[in-house]
Scaffold this motif. Sequence first.
Motif, short mmCIF file in Angstrom:
data_model
loop_
_atom_site.label_atom_id
_atom_site.label_comp_id
_atom_site.label_asym_id
_atom_site.label_seq_id
_atom_site.Cartn_x
_atom_site.Cartn_y
_atom_site.Cartn_z
N VAL A 19 30.83 4.95 23.93
CA VAL A 19 31.39 6.00 22.79
C VAL A 19 30.38 7.19 22.54
CG1 VAL A 19 32.11 6.37 20.56
CG2 VAL A 19 32.91 4.32 21.96
N LEU A 20 30.80 8.45 22.56
CA LEU A 20 30.07 9.57 22.22
C LEU A 20 30.38 9.87 20.91
CD1 LEU A 20 27.74 11.81 22.82
CD2 LEU A 20 29.70 12.97 23.88
N SER A 21 29.69 9.84 20.04
CA SER A 21 30.42 10.19 18.50
C SER A 21 29.66 11.42 17.79
CB SER A 21 30.46 8.84 17.55
OG SER A 21 31.12 9.06 16.24
N VAL A 22 30.42 12.52 17.41
CA VAL A 22 29.66 13.43 16.97
C VAL A 22 29.41 13.46 15.35
CG1 VAL A 22 31.86 14.73 16.34
CG2 VAL A 22 29.70 16.18 16.78
N SER A 23 28.05 13.85 15.00
CA SER A 23 27.75 14.00 13.61
C SER A 23 28.89 14.71 12.84
CB SER A 23 26.39 14.69 13.48
OG SER A 23 26.04 14.65 11.87
N PRO A 24 29.30 14.20 11.61
CA PRO A 24 30.24 14.92 10.98
C PRO A 24 30.30 16.30 10.68
CG PRO A 24 29.71 12.83 9.84
CD PRO A 24 28.66 13.19 10.92
N TYR A 25 31.33 17.12 11.09
CA TYR A 25 31.30 18.57 10.95
C TYR A 25 31.67 19.12 9.82
CZ TYR A 25 35.61 17.35 13.28
OH TYR A 25 36.85 16.51 13.57
N TYR A 26 31.95 20.33 9.55
CA TYR A 26 32.18 20.99 8.32
C TYR A 26 32.06 20.64 6.78
CZ TYR A 26 35.75 23.71 5.71
OH TYR A 26 36.45 24.78 4.85
N SER A 27 31.95 19.22 6.76
CA SER A 27 31.75 18.68 5.48
C SER A 27 30.32 18.89 4.99
CB SER A 27 32.15 17.07 5.46
OG SER A 27 33.37 16.94 5.59
N LYS A 28 29.40 18.87 5.90
CA LYS A 28 28.06 19.25 5.50
C LYS A 28 27.36 18.08 4.58
CE LYS A 28 26.54 23.58 5.33
NZ LYS A 28 26.33 24.72 4.98
N ASN A 45 24.39 15.18 18.09
CA ASN A 45 23.96 16.06 17.18
C ASN A 45 24.02 17.36 17.74
OD1 ASN A 45 22.47 17.10 14.88
ND2 ASN A 45 20.74 17.33 15.81
N VAL A 46 24.70 18.19 17.03
CA VAL A 46 25.21 19.42 17.75
C VAL A 46 25.37 20.53 16.47
CG1 VAL A 46 27.67 19.06 18.05
CG2 VAL A 46 26.53 21.00 19.36
#
Length: 294
Positions: free
Chosen positions: A102-111, A136-137
Amino acid sequence: MKKFIGTGVALITPFNADLSIDFDALERLVEYNISNGTNYLVISGTTGESVTVTSAEKKELVTFISKVNKGRLPLVLGIGGNNTAEVIKEIQSTDFSEIDGVLSVSPYYSKPTQEGIYQHFKAIAEVCPKPIILYNVPGRTSSNMLPETTVRLAKDFENIVAVKEAANNVQQYLELLRTKPNDFLIISGDDDLALGIVLAGGSGVISVIGQALPEEYSKMIQLGLAGKAKEAYEIHFKLMPITGHIFAENNPAGIKAVLSGLKISKPHVRLPLVEATKNLKDIINNELKVLGKS
């Protein structure tokens, strides 16, 4: 986690003119990559336009790609977001029988803070039945997962096995390579930096341009893994122009223009993205001619 070493590609989701999924093009793309040296396939990442693909379509993509792949290459599925509870719910409802990671992106928008990022991935790691590649992007999430957070997660959870690092920050890559556990993989998410990171000790790349030029790109990464810098950089320099061009307007419009030039798929994208401009398409097609691809 040797299956995640080398060149993974972040597959596009090809569309027909009516913006339905073009499964014929998807089959061509998968077979093209399997036949030309790609090491594993990533489904439903940013390049796959995951934010505008419905949950039903995502299941269709996994089923179809698994059927075409027939177990030949490892498959990684993108499951991430900024609602931790919803990410957990999706993991718990997903059929992982054909999925290797699984590739899981770090939470976006919420900072979130670094502690918030840690707790998010802790909650995911506790329920995920497959190895997890953190993603991490910060250019997309507006929040940078710092090396100390990545390394803390790597040390605390056996099923967190790698990070796809795409901060486009060489110093951050080097800090990860310096401090990571021995068996933790640093995977480049930056096509332009991938070779240098591999030569510094990285494990490979999850690439955008690699799906269009899998033979050349995979060979470059393999040479890098073997420490053959001179030979690898000869390929890198040839691919530099087109690698830069595909990100000139947006991703995946650029890579879809390349794949259109290769007659693999059409250039269609879903709003709010728009197709590459005629000017960029002309530049890309000219570069394909230079590379002997059209």
